[in-house]
Design an enzyme around this catalytic site. Sequence first.
Site, PDB file in Angstrom:
ATOM      1  N   CYS A 194      25.933 -19.830 -12.978  1.00 57.52           N
ATOM      2  CA  CYS A 194      24.839 -19.214 -12.208  1.00 57.52           C
ATOM      3  C   CYS A 194      23.598 -18.982 -13.057  1.00 57.52           C
ATOM      4  O   CYS A 194      22.526 -18.693 -12.518  1.00 57.52           O
ATOM      5  CB  CYS A 194      25.296 -17.898 -11.601  1.00 57.52           C
ATOM      6  N   HIS A 237      21.733 -17.146  -2.631  1.00 54.22           N
ATOM      7  CA  HIS A 237      22.172 -17.502  -3.980  1.00 54.22           C
ATOM      8  C   HIS A 237      22.528 -18.988  -4.085  1.00 54.22           C
ATOM      9  O   HIS A 237      23.692 -19.350  -4.244  1.00 54.22           O
ATOM     10  CB  HIS A 237      23.371 -16.623  -4.350  1.00 54.22           C
TER      11      HIS A 237
END
Length: 411
Positions: free
Chosen positions: A87, A356
Amino acid sequence: MKDNIYIIGAATTPFRKWPEKSVKMLATEVVSDALRDAGLEADRIEAAWFSNTRQPMLEGQNTIRGQIALGAAGLPSVPIFNIENACASGSSAVFNAANHIRAGQADITMAVGVEKMYFTDRREKMFAAFMGGTDIEIVDETAERMSAIGRDIIPESADNSAERSFFMDVYAAMARQHMKTFGTTQEHLAAAAAKAHFHSTLNPKSQYRQDMSVEEVLADKQIVWPFTRAMCAPISDGGAAVILARGSALTDDQKKRAVEIKGVGIASAQKREMTDYAQHAGRRAATIAYAQAGVDPADIDVVELHDASAFAEIQQIENLQLCPMGEGGAFTASGATKLGGSVVVNPCGGLMSKGHPVGATGIAQLEELVLQLRGEAGARQVEGARLGVAENGGGFLHVEEGVTVVTVLSR
């Protein structure tokens, strides 16, 4: 200004589930918007970094993802480097793009993150992709170890049957440990989520734009205790891009809107006790970034952090030293991190509401800070913002994120 490095262009697409859009289409959109924001033509870009994590697993496209996507977006002949770092891929791409300039290899570079995570016909693969973010040789052992943490405080009525990613179980375990150690409550988690959902109503590019009260967050569908659906980041598609430049390469117009990269700290996971919070990768990365930038946490005006879950926000405001260790829940519930508070966290809505798309997230955080520091954030503008910090962490190893990147920006 001559020798410093600045962000002179920034853009994001709206974050959504975009079944009809390809990685190429999202890349083309965001590259064009970032160039327009910087007042540049594509031929001024001397090198580019492309952040993406899902194409190999979900589409079979690997090895030259950036060359393909950015070639379609109008950057076919420049050096292009592919970055995958969980991420934290997007912020890692920016770190490398800045270092290329710092090394004297270019005056203007670009970092682009694009992710397509949602496919109507590949649901099993969508969720399986998350498993690669930890050590696959011990994934069952890791899952069992984490599920045992704080099991004694899970109510008998809890329903943990919802479909979810592996990482929600990890975050839930860390949340339960924090609750046992410091007295953090489910209401504290709900306060973080409710604040994110309110902020998202002010951001037209957010995936979710529904205001929610603490009570509504708590009443939402349970995912894994102590999380409800409103406390968890969704699966998202989207893109983000920033253009970086050496100060001496800026035009007078660019100087008026340029935002300086003051410091970057990066830390990887290490073996430690989960309760040794002072050694968390996020705290170590923040300490490095603050030292580079020569700033104090008390001076920070606005923060974009990696709230993939409501607990992650509470954990990271402590790691960023915005409040004392163990007091993140109460600090959030006090309203200190909401617009109008002492240090505004995730004014864009954060991962929980804005969305996200993994490879784009870290760059999108910086785009939001750029808007805030320029005074261009509209209804969610943090008044007088001059110093911003982004925390972007990803993967899971031992007891924490596999990697965390903290970036300090200023005007």
